[in-house]
Design a protein around this motif. Structure first.
Motif, PDB file in Angstrom:
ATOM      1  N   THR A 218       0.949  -1.004  -0.063  1.00 37.10           N
ATOM      2  CA  THR A 218       0.051   0.230   0.128  1.00 37.10           C
ATOM      3  C   THR A 218       0.843   1.904  -0.085  1.00 37.10           C
ATOM      4  O   THR A 218       2.098   1.507   0.696  1.00 37.10           O
ATOM      5  N   PHE A 219       0.413   2.385  -1.027  1.00 34.46           N
ATOM      6  CA  PHE A 219       0.765   3.273  -1.354  1.00 34.46           C
ATOM      7  C   PHE A 219       0.379   4.608  -0.309  1.00 34.46           C
ATOM      8  O   PHE A 219      -1.079   5.248  -0.763  1.00 34.46           O
ATOM      9  N   ASN A 220       0.380   5.266   0.340  1.00 39.28           N
ATOM     10  CA  ASN A 220      -0.675   6.510   1.258  1.00 39.28           C
ATOM     11  C   ASN A 220       0.732   7.456   1.634  1.00 39.28           C
ATOM     12  O   ASN A 220       0.662   7.504   2.248  1.00 39.28           O
ATOM     13  N   LEU A 221      -0.182   8.679   0.945  1.00 40.30           N
ATOM     14  CA  LEU A 221       0.165   9.521   0.908  1.00 40.30           C
ATOM     15  C   LEU A 221      -0.562  10.742   1.882  1.00 40.30           C
ATOM     16  O   LEU A 221      -2.439  10.838   1.163  1.00 40.30           O
ATOM     17  N   LYS A 222      -0.515  11.354   2.971  1.00 44.21           N
ATOM     18  CA  LYS A 222      -0.911  11.987   3.394  1.00 44.21           C
ATOM     19  C   LYS A 222      -0.581  13.527   3.002  1.00 44.21           C
ATOM     20  O   LYS A 222       0.823  14.025   3.221  1.00 44.21           O
ATOM     21  N   ALA A 223      -1.487  14.171   2.584  1.00 43.49           N
ATOM     22  CA  ALA A 223      -1.331  15.685   2.379  1.00 43.49           C
ATOM     23  C   ALA A 223      -2.501  16.743   3.171  1.00 43.49           C
ATOM     24  O   ALA A 223      -2.654  17.778   4.022  1.00 43.49           O
ATOM     25  N   TYR A 224      -3.641  16.291   2.118  1.00 45.51           N
ATOM     26  CA  TYR A 224      -5.115  16.745   2.941  1.00 45.51           C
ATOM     27  C   TYR A 224      -5.340  17.051   4.675  1.00 45.51           C
ATOM     28  O   TYR A 224      -5.882  17.956   5.000  1.00 45.51           O
ATOM     29  N   PRO A 259      -4.266  10.328  -2.136  1.00 44.46           N
ATOM     30  CA  PRO A 259      -4.701   9.177  -3.081  1.00 44.46           C
ATOM     31  C   PRO A 259      -3.519   8.314  -2.232  1.00 44.46           C
ATOM     32  O   PRO A 259      -2.388   8.575  -1.146  1.00 44.46           O
ATOM     33  N   ILE A 260      -4.208   7.398  -2.672  1.00 46.99           N
ATOM     34  CA  ILE A 260      -4.488   5.871  -2.009  1.00 46.99           C
ATOM     35  C   ILE A 260      -4.374   4.559  -3.063  1.00 46.99           C
ATOM     36  O   ILE A 260      -5.352   4.797  -3.685  1.00 46.99           O
ATOM     37  N   LEU A 261      -2.587   4.063  -3.244  1.00 47.67           N
ATOM     38  CA  LEU A 261      -2.372   2.882  -3.850  1.00 47.67           C
ATOM     39  C   LEU A 261      -2.870   1.675  -3.370  1.00 47.67           C
ATOM     40  O   LEU A 261      -1.295   1.421  -2.506  1.00 47.67           O
ATOM     41  N   GLU A 262      -3.152   0.531  -3.315  1.00 52.37           N
ATOM     42  CA  GLU A 262      -2.899  -0.373  -3.061  1.00 52.37           C
ATOM     43  C   GLU A 262      -2.666  -1.694  -4.355  1.00 52.37           C
ATOM     44  O   GLU A 262      -3.441  -1.257  -5.789  1.00 52.37           O
ATOM     45  N   TRP A 263      -1.674  -2.646  -4.216  1.00 50.35           N
ATOM     46  CA  TRP A 263      -0.863  -2.788  -5.083  1.00 50.35           C
ATOM     47  C   TRP A 263      -0.755  -4.842  -4.835  1.00 50.35           C
ATOM     48  O   TRP A 263       0.222  -4.464  -3.635  1.00 50.35           O
ATOM     49  N   VAL A 264      -0.963  -5.841  -5.902  1.00 49.84           N
ATOM     50  CA  VAL A 264      -0.085  -7.011  -5.082  1.00 49.84           C
ATOM     51  C   VAL A 264       0.422  -7.114  -6.360  1.00 49.84           C
ATOM     52  O   VAL A 264       0.718  -7.082  -7.887  1.00 49.84           O
ATOM     53  N   CYS A 265       1.890  -7.205  -6.475  1.00 51.45           N
ATOM     54  CA  CYS A 265       3.286  -7.696  -7.104  1.00 51.45           C
ATOM     55  C   CYS A 265       3.065  -8.391  -8.127  1.00 51.45           C
ATOM     56  O   CYS A 265       2.538  -9.934  -7.329  1.00 51.45           O
ATOM     57  N   PRO A 266       3.240  -8.435  -9.271  1.00 49.48           N
ATOM     58  CA  PRO A 266       3.080  -9.662 -10.125  1.00 49.48           C
ATOM     59  C   PRO A 266       4.013 -10.348 -10.360  1.00 49.48           C
ATOM     60  O   PRO A 266       4.388 -11.727 -10.572  1.00 49.48           O
ATOM     61  N   ASP A 267       5.480  -9.540  -9.902  1.00 50.15           N
ATOM     62  CA  ASP A 267       6.476 -10.580  -9.853  1.00 50.15           C
ATOM     63  C   ASP A 267       7.519  -9.784  -9.137  1.00 50.15           C
ATOM     64  O   ASP A 267       7.915  -8.236  -8.973  1.00 50.15           O
ATOM     65  N   ASP A 268       9.288 -11.346  -9.114  1.00 53.28           N
ATOM     66  CA  ASP A 268       9.628 -10.011  -8.336  1.00 53.28           C
ATOM     67  C   ASP A 268      10.772  -9.060  -9.383  1.00 53.28           C
ATOM     68  O   ASP A 268      10.900  -9.272 -10.280  1.00 53.28           O
TER      69      ASP A 268
END
Length: 718
Positions: A218-224, A259-268
């Motif tokens: 998860t990539f979670n950016l706080k500004a607001y 913005p918050i981005l959730e992601w599952v890595c597809p490959d090493d």
């Protein structure tokens, strides 16, 4: 919390006026790891002559001003030009907003990664010169965080010669932290928190990391969430790329603009996360904190309700949270978690649990509290409840939890017939008074009206359990020696609470006097009238306001109910809309400069104003010789039953008075029958300089007391 437009406008004038320009626009970096110390750059207006730093919130954080530092020795510039011109333009130190740590890291990176021919002695000279220039024109403070400091947000203010500044958020976390470098690719190890600032137009901050196939990140950016005013100049976005530059994901905003981005890595492999402004803008106040790693994307807790004075347990993803709730806590309250503060509804009510299978469940007896989370578009959460008396209802919370859910609530009776349905409208929490019309069993259904998903909790209302909450607006006042100001305290009474609420102010600075009243049972507000002695010393600090009332149960036992007021700052957005911001502490400051005007009410000995009758009040503007400041005058704390022709009047620099017309409505009849033992009702006129936008120092008239003569009219006198 509902406010009339006129009231909000009047309060905004007071809020803007009291600020007297000490305003923190940016604090960088805006956080630190527990157990670490960091030097922060504080920028804004009216911060000259800063005397000390005030940190409000949980313990474990200390701050001190860093001396102006060594003056920038411009004899070093030729050395900088000779050694660094191939990497940086000569004017770079003047154009960039970077912290002292960032300048040191930049020079070291040029040496180690780019092979710059800079010896240690020259390196130290260049770094010292760059850091001295970075400190010029700003306030620098050192913030030290204890290893056991609870995670979460603190508020940082400066005490200056102009009074006390507005606050800026500073977040304490448990993850390792790094500083971003503008337009630079930074190699990071997860998990981590990146502190950055998009200070330049078209700036792109890049972060390279490695990940394993199947790893959920998860990539979670706080500004607001750090600075609610940032949408006026900052709209951060996130983009994720693989090693070949292919876009794998993006987020343009999820929690408001954050913005918050959730992601599952597809490959090493190796991947790059990029953040920039949506419109490619840059601003020194475009501060952000970016959490990266196998972390929960939803920062709300698994359990969203707790009881005052009791221990609290919940989870956030794979993290455990334990907290002790304050015995005087009420309403939505923040509790510390490893990833920051998270909201919980605190009431002295049983926890009714979560959604259930209705056919298999026993009804939960009301009053109680419940919580849940909608994650699928077609999901229906059901709660089976038993109302023991008619007329009870519910209030459901999402907005104050930071949830994006827009719920629809349907109440069904024992025969599965719909009793009532309501959808959340606007920014107000969803309230359904009387939705349980008789003593019986009901089913409460909660669904998602916009497929936005999110957490929620709800509580019983109308159960006859008295309580109250307080707000204080604006969140403070700056006033010059010999001047006066006013704050407005509002009470929201719940259920059967009808008695007076006694107010007590703590932490007043030396030289400040305050007349703190009582909120009577026939009104929901009271004024705090503040004055500064002629010899009041410059400075000030934060204050707290408590309200208490006594409750008597059916056996005649008396107990005291105490609540702390929630300070509210109001600011006007770029769309000219008003937005309230909750603050953790209020403040009183003593400023150096006298305001460019004073207010007085002349010629009023007494006024009888019965229902349907009108009277005029002339407010005089007194300016110093040759003073020509524009002033906006408004009314604050007008008693119930009295209306006024205009909530605010603009007085240009060539005029010196404003005439207001007051009118008693039919509802003013109660004033003639008030118990003489009740505290008098008061209001004041307040003024703000700076033209129609009213953003300069303020003053207020002496309070005007409202009474009712025996013959039935209303007597208004000073």
């Amino acid at each position: 919390m509902k406010r009339t437009l006129g009231l909000i406008f009047a309060l905004t004038l007071v809020s803007a006026a009291f600020a007297q320009n000490p305003r923190i626009a940016a604090l960088y970096p805006a956080g630190a790891q527990a157990g670490q110390s960091v030097e922060v750059a504080i920028r804004g207006g009216g911060l000259a002559g800063a005397k000390r730093v005030v940190v409000n919130g949980a313990p474990g954080v200390k701050a001190e001003l860093v001396g102006g530092g060594v003056a920038a020795d411009d004899s070093i510039r030729p050395l900088f030009n000779a050694k660094c011109v191939t990497c940086h333009e000569s004017r770079s130190p003047d154009n960039r907003t970077m912290s002292p740590e960032q300048w040191a890291s930049t020079v070291d990176r040029m040496i180690t990664s780019r092979g710059a021919d800079i010896k240690k002695d020259d390196r130290d000279k260049v770094v010292g010169w760059l850091q001295a220039r970075a400190r010029a024109g700003q306030v620098t403070a050192k913030i030290s965080v204890a290893a056991d400091a609870p995670p979460g947000v603190r508020e940082v203010r400066l005490v200056t010669e102009q009074g006390v500044s507005t606050p800026f958020s500073f977040e304490i976390g448990g993850l390792p932290e790094q500083l971003a470098l503008p337009n630079t690719t930074l190699n990071v190890t997860l998990p981590t928190v990146i502190n950055g600032a998009l200070t330049q137009s078209a700036q792109r901050d890049k972060f390279v990391f490695t990940a394993k196939k199947g790893e959920a990140l998860t990539f979670n950016l706080k500004a607001y969430r750090l600075n609610e005013q940032c949408p006026m100049f900052f709209n951060p976005v996130l983009y994720l790329y693989n090693a070949k530059g292919k876009e794998l994901g993006k987020s343009l905003g999820r929690i408001d603009i954050d913005p918050i981005l959730e992601w599952v890595c597809p490959d090493d492999g190796e991947y790059t996360l990029v953040t920039r402004d949506l419109l490619w803008k840059g601003n020194p106040a475009s501060i952000y904190r970016l959490a990266m790693g196998n972390l929960p994307a939803d920062l709300t807790l698994s359990n969203l309700v707790g009881r005052p004075g009791k221990s609290f347990s919940a989870s956030m993803g794979n993290l455990s949270v334990e907290a002790q709730l304050d015995r005087d806590a009420a309403g939505v309250t923040m509790v510390p978690t490893p990833l920051g503060d998270s909201p919980v509804l605190v009431r002295d009510l049983p926890d009714g649990g979560g959604a259930i299978e209705v056919g298999l469940a026993t009804a939960v007896t009301l009053p109680a509290m419940f919580s849940g989370r909608l994650t699928q578009e077609s999901q229906v959460d059901r709660f089976k409840v038993l109302a023991l008396k008619p007329g009870m209802g519910l209030e459901l919370y999402t907005k104050r939890l930071g949830s994006s859910l827009r719920p629809r609530v349907t109440i069904k009776d024992e025969k599965d017939a719909v009793v009532q349905t309501r959808v959340m409208d606007g920014d107000e929490e969803l309230r359904m008074p009387g939705c349980f019309p008789k003593a019986a069993e009901y089913v409460v259904e909660v669904t998602d009206s916009l497929a936005s998903g999110g957490a929620y909790c709800w509580e019983t209302i109308g159960a006859g359990i008295p309580d109250f909450s307080l707000t204080i607006t604006p969140d403070g006042a700056n006033l010059a020696p010999g001047r006066r100001a006013a704050l407005l305290v509002r009470a929201t009474r719940r259920e059967a609470l009808q008695g007076p609420i006694t107010l007590k102010l703590r932490g007043l600075p030396s030289g400040i006097k305050a007349e703190v009243g009582v909120i009577p049972p026939d009104d929901d507000k009271a004024l705090i009238l503040i004055s500064a002695d002629d010899q009041a010393a410059l400075g000030g600090g934060t204050i707290t306001l408590e309200g208490t009332t006594e409750l008597t149960d059916s056996q005649g036992n008396v107990r005291t109910l105490k609540r702390q007021a929630r300070p509210i700052e109001l600011y006007r957005t770029q769309n000219n809309n008003l937005r309230p911001i909750d603050r953790s502490a209020a403040f009183i400051g003593i400023a150096r400069e006298q305001p460019p005007f004073g207010l007085s009410v002349q010629g009023i000995e007494s006024l009888d104003l019965g229902p349907g009758k009108t009277a005029t009040v002339t407010v005089k503007v007194v300016r110093p010789t040759n003073g020509r400041s524009d002033v906006v005058i408004s009314v604050l704390g007008l008693p119930p039953g009295i209306t006024i022709n205009q909530s605010a009047i603009y007085v240009p620099g060539n005029k010196d008075e404003a005439i207001f017309t007051l009118r008693g409505t039919d509802n003013s009849k109660y004033l003639g029958t008030r118990d003489a033992k009740l505290p008098p009702l008061k209001f004041v006129f307040v003024g703000a300089a700076g033209g129609r936008n009213a953003d300069a120092p303020t003053d207020s008239t002496a309070p005007i007391t409202v009474t009712a003569p025996r013959e039935g009219g209303i007597k208004i006198g000073r």
